[in-house]
Design a protein around this motif. Structure first.
Motif, PDB file in Angstrom:
ATOM      1  N   ASN A  70      31.752  -2.376 -45.001  1.00 28.23           N
ATOM      2  CA  ASN A  70      30.306  -2.199 -45.073  1.00 28.23           C
ATOM      3  C   ASN A  70      29.935  -1.143 -46.119  1.00 28.23           C
ATOM      4  OD1 ASN A  70      27.633  -2.783 -44.049  1.00 28.23           O
ATOM      5  ND2 ASN A  70      27.669  -0.744 -43.117  1.00 28.23           N
ATOM      6  N   LYS A  74      27.726  -1.731 -49.604  1.00 33.66           N
ATOM      7  CA  LYS A  74      26.564  -0.923 -49.980  1.00 33.66           C
ATOM      8  C   LYS A  74      26.764  -0.268 -51.348  1.00 33.66           C
ATOM      9  CE  LYS A  74      24.738   0.177 -45.396  1.00 33.66           C
ATOM     10  NZ  LYS A  74      24.402   1.244 -44.432  1.00 33.66           N
ATOM     11  N   SER A  94      14.887  -2.804 -52.481  1.00 29.54           N
ATOM     12  CA  SER A  94      15.539  -3.803 -51.631  1.00 29.54           C
ATOM     13  C   SER A  94      15.583  -3.322 -50.184  1.00 29.54           C
ATOM     14  CB  SER A  94      16.963  -4.066 -52.141  1.00 29.54           C
ATOM     15  OG  SER A  94      17.656  -4.907 -51.253  1.00 29.54           O
ATOM     16  N   LYS A  96      17.967  -3.948 -48.264  1.00 27.62           N
ATOM     17  CA  LYS A  96      19.355  -3.634 -47.941  1.00 27.62           C
ATOM     18  C   LYS A  96      19.646  -2.140 -48.085  1.00 27.62           C
ATOM     19  CE  LYS A  96      21.205  -8.151 -49.235  1.00 27.62           C
ATOM     20  NZ  LYS A  96      22.196  -8.870 -50.075  1.00 27.62           N
TER      21      LYS A  96
END
Length: 348
Positions: A70, A74, A94, A96
């Motif tokens: 993860n 990122k 974004s 995210k």
């Protein structure tokens, strides 16, 4: 890999501590009883403590792998966003990324964009300054060449022409030397016309804050003192942009230079008038002319005149008849109420 190993060890220690606290708080046993439970209780020939440690390690390894994956995703996403700042020069927030990360990258984009614009402006200003210096030097060099040609070659041609005229007058009519002398005198006179055309072309096309009509009047008055043919003109003042005046002045200059060199005219008429919201510049001569369908129009030096007319949004019409002369007419729409400082029009 190092990050994953570190996370695995940290999580293993953390979960082991939590299991130990769980047994100590919720299972009421003494230390000896704990030891017997963990070491003597077996499952598949393995003590309970080994199963617990193995399970904790596997769970820690899985969680550490997930956290590392993860984190890398990122990092890759943020790296791609930063690469876009460099390559595509753009940034789109974004979902995210968290709000703080979006805000930080947005601030970085604003700083980079401001710096790019500043560098672009500085570069443009430097190029414009260099172009201005180059143009000034070109004008100075043209002025120097014009002065030297006028003071040396032009004066010598004039002296040679006067001397040949005197010799021709003294030569006996019908003698063998009379015809060659006349031919040489004609050649010298043509060379004088070529020199005057060259000097006219070298002269910087600058109005010096004068109107177009005033600038043309001074140009034609100066030219009348140097040529033998008749020059007539009618010039009206009108409201034109600075760029349009500059180009029309250059068009008149180049047309007159072509007339001197090629037309063999005895009369030239220059007209600058305003009719039906149009500025009309017309230069007409009674020279040798040329056939417009024989492809020689360009060699007459008028292609540049047509290009200049187009640059200022005008039209150029050229009419020429062999042995009768040539007319060059430029028409330019006048926009009322717009006394322009049209420095955007390129001067060449």
């Amino acid at each position: 890999m190092k990050a994953m190993i570190g996370r695995t060890i940290s999580l293993t220690l953390l979960f082991s501590g939590l299991v130990a606290v769980f047994f100590y708080v919720f299972i009421n046993l003494s230390l000896e009883e704990y030891g017997e439970l963990l070491l003597t209780t077996e499952a598949a020939d393995m003590p309970l403590v080994a199963w617990l440690l193995m399970t904790i390690f596997v769970v820690s390894l899985v969680i550490a792998g997930w956290m590392t994956s993860n984190s890398r995703a990122k990092e890759n996403f943020i790296t791609k966003k930063l690469e876009n700042l460099y390559s595509k020069q753009e940034f789109v927030p974004s979902k995210k990324m968290n709000k703080q990360t979006n805000h930080s990258i947005g601030q970085l984009y604003d700083v980079l964009d401001a710096q790019r614009n500043s560098l672009r402006r500085i570069t443009d200003e430097r190029v414009e300054a260099q172009d201005k210096i180059i143009q000034e030097r070109i004008v100075q060099e043209r002025q120097r060449l014009a002065r030297e040609l006028h003071d040396s070659v032009s004066q010598q041609l004039f002296a040679a022409s006067m001397l040949l005229s005197a010799i021709t007058e003294q030569a006996e009519e019908g003698s063998q030397i009379e015809k060659p002398l006349l031919q040489v005198e004609k050649i010298v006179q043509q060379a004088q016309l070529e020199m005057r055309a060259l000097l006219l072309h070298l002269r910087p096309a600058a109005l010096h804050n004068q109107t177009l009509a005033k600038g043309l009047e001074e140009l034609l008055h100066e030219l009348k003192e140097k040529v033998t043919f008749d020059i007539r003109y009618r010039l009206e003042d009108m409201e034109l942009s600075k760029g349009a005046e500059d180009h029309l002045f250059r068009i008149a200059q180049e047309t007159l230079s072509n007339t001197l060199r090629h037309a063999k005219a005895t009369e030239v008429e220059v007209l600058l008038i305003e009719r039906d919201h149009l500025a009309i510049l017309r230069v007409q001569d009674n020279g040798v002319g040329f056939k417009q369908d024989d492809g020689k129009g360009g060699s007459y030096g008028l292609q540049n005149v047509q290009e200049r007319a187009i640059e200022i949004g005008g039209s150029c019409k050229i009419v020429s008849v062999p042995s009768q002369g040539t007319i060059v007419e430029v028409k330019l729409p006048i926009q009322k109420g717009e006394m322009a400082d049209d420095s955007s029009i390129a001067s060449g």
